[in-house]
Design an enzyme around this catalytic site. Structure first.
Site, PDB file in Angstrom:
ATOM      1  N   LYS A 193       0.831  -1.216   0.000  1.00  0.00           N
ATOM      2  CA  LYS A 193       0.000   0.000   0.000  1.00  0.00           C
ATOM      3  C   LYS A 193       0.859   1.256   0.000  1.00  0.00           C
ATOM      4  O   LYS A 193       0.442   2.308  -0.512  1.00  0.00           O
ATOM      5  CB  LYS A 193      -0.970  -0.030   1.185  1.00  0.00           C
ATOM      6  CG  LYS A 193      -0.322  -0.092   2.561  1.00  0.00           C
ATOM      7  CD  LYS A 193      -0.052   1.270   3.166  1.00  0.00           C
ATOM      8  CE  LYS A 193       0.685   1.152   4.475  1.00  0.00           C
ATOM      9  NZ  LYS A 193       0.951   2.472   5.096  1.00  0.00           N
ATOM     10  N   THR A 250      -3.846   5.447   3.378  1.00  0.00           N
ATOM     11  CA  THR A 250      -2.556   5.930   2.904  1.00  0.00           C
ATOM     12  C   THR A 250      -2.664   6.666   1.577  1.00  0.00           C
ATOM     13  O   THR A 250      -1.846   7.531   1.276  1.00  0.00           O
ATOM     14  CB  THR A 250      -1.575   4.747   2.778  1.00  0.00           C
ATOM     15  OG1 THR A 250      -1.631   3.973   3.973  1.00  0.00           O
ATOM     16  CG2 THR A 250      -0.162   5.219   2.594  1.00  0.00           C
TER      17      THR A 250
END
Length: 334
Positions: A193, A250
């Site tokens: 991620k 994120t």
């Protein structure tokens, strides 16, 4: 709150005094554990102990009374029932080499080691064979956890006792922990991620729009799932907190170091200048080429990760990398 067999509070050692390590030490104290926080630099440990603040990485957040900070790893680990290993993945092996015997441990690092291509749990398993170990991961900004804002995370291990014990020792009404028996899927989600977040930041920084970001996040999730399955994890794990949840945070949160680095790249800043202005590690920079190489070992294609690696290395600019992604051969969505 969970106690020890003798009836007293559990003792937890937190190895690593960056923002996330400090936040987890605060959370462990909040959960009722006797907690010691280890910092590699003796001067920094002394300053934190004296000022009751991590001025470098978590300024403005007071350390709770009773939280001890030390640069002595033996002191930090003495009598600990659980260790949290919260150091950057590229430094984990080096830190482990200098630590004494460890109690059951959770790794709160996200990445793939350059050179060896190991995930953090693989590093610990190889260096400390037989040690009960697992992973703590999820969509968590350190400052929010330190402040006691609601958050959730995953404790992943094939050791059911470790999962249950660690979750009990760290959980509070504001920090909900779920058990998970797929540490591979959790680690792949947590590492990848960061790379996708750099891509998401870059398209926003370059003014390419929200549609582009949404497409990157969605297709990024698909390539994360492919790698997780190829390495022995499960696709449904990637749809959980440590995959989709962490990816959403994120790729959209302004506090994300990886997203903000991508944003700056998209605005035309040089990688060297961006990194020079930071005092904390942006894990996705090292993870992108390492993850791409690890994926190649199992025959998994990761086009977004490859594009990020190309931009970071200077082989492509943001516009060229996006064009390359958009002109790939058409295929069925999977």
């Amino acid at each position: 709150m969970s106690g020890t067999a003798g009836g007293g509070p559990a003792r937890i050692a937190v190895i690593g005094a960056g923002a996330w390590g400090t936040a987890l030490a605060i959370q462990a104290m909040r959960a009722g554990a006797e907690t010691v926080l280890w910092a590699r630099d003796p001067a920094r440990a002394a300053a934190m102990q004296a000022t009751r603040e991590n001025a470098a990485h978590l300024p403005g957040q007071p350390l709770p009374e009773g939280l001890r900070v030390t640069a002595d790893a033996g002191e930090a680990l003495e009598g600990a029932a659980l260790a949290l290993l919260v150091v950057p993945s590229q430094h984990l092996a080096g830190v482990l080499a200098g630590l004494p015997a460890l109690p059951p441990s959770l790794i709160a690092a996200k990445g793939v080691e350059l050179g060896t291509l190991r995930l953090p749990l693989e590093i610990v398993t190889e260096m400390r064979p037989g040690l009960p170990a697992g992973v703590l991961s999820g969509p968590n900004f350190a400052r929010e956890v330190a402040a006691g804002l609601p958050a959730a995370a995953v404790v992943a291990s094939t050791d059911a006792r470790l999962r249950e014990t660690a979750a009990g020792q760290l959980s509070t009404p504001c920090f909900r922990l779920y058990g998970q028996d797929d540490p591979v899927g959790v680690e792949v989600g947590g590492a990848a991620k960061n790379v996708i977040a750099i891509a998401a930041g870059a398209v926003i920084g370059a003014g390419l729009g929200e549609n582009a970001r949404a497409a990157l996040v969605t297709r990024g999730l698909a390539e994360i799932a492919r790698l997780a399955v190829a390495l022995g994890g499960r696709a449904d794990t990637v749809a959980g907190l440590s995959g989709l949840g962490d990816l959403l945070l994120t790729c959209t949160g302004g506090s994300s170091r990886n997203f903000s680095l991508g944003l700056a790249l998209g605005q035309g800043q040089r990688l060297e200048d961006i990194l020079a202005a930071r005092n904390s590690v942006t894990e996705g920079v090292a993870t992108a080429p390492a993850m791409l190489a690890r994926a190649a070992t199992v025959g998994v294609e990761m086009p977004i990760t490859a594009a990020v690696a190309d931009v970071l290395s200077g082989r492509a600019d943001v516009a060229g990398a996006v064009e390359q992604l958009m002109t790939r051969p058409r295929r069925r969505e999977v």
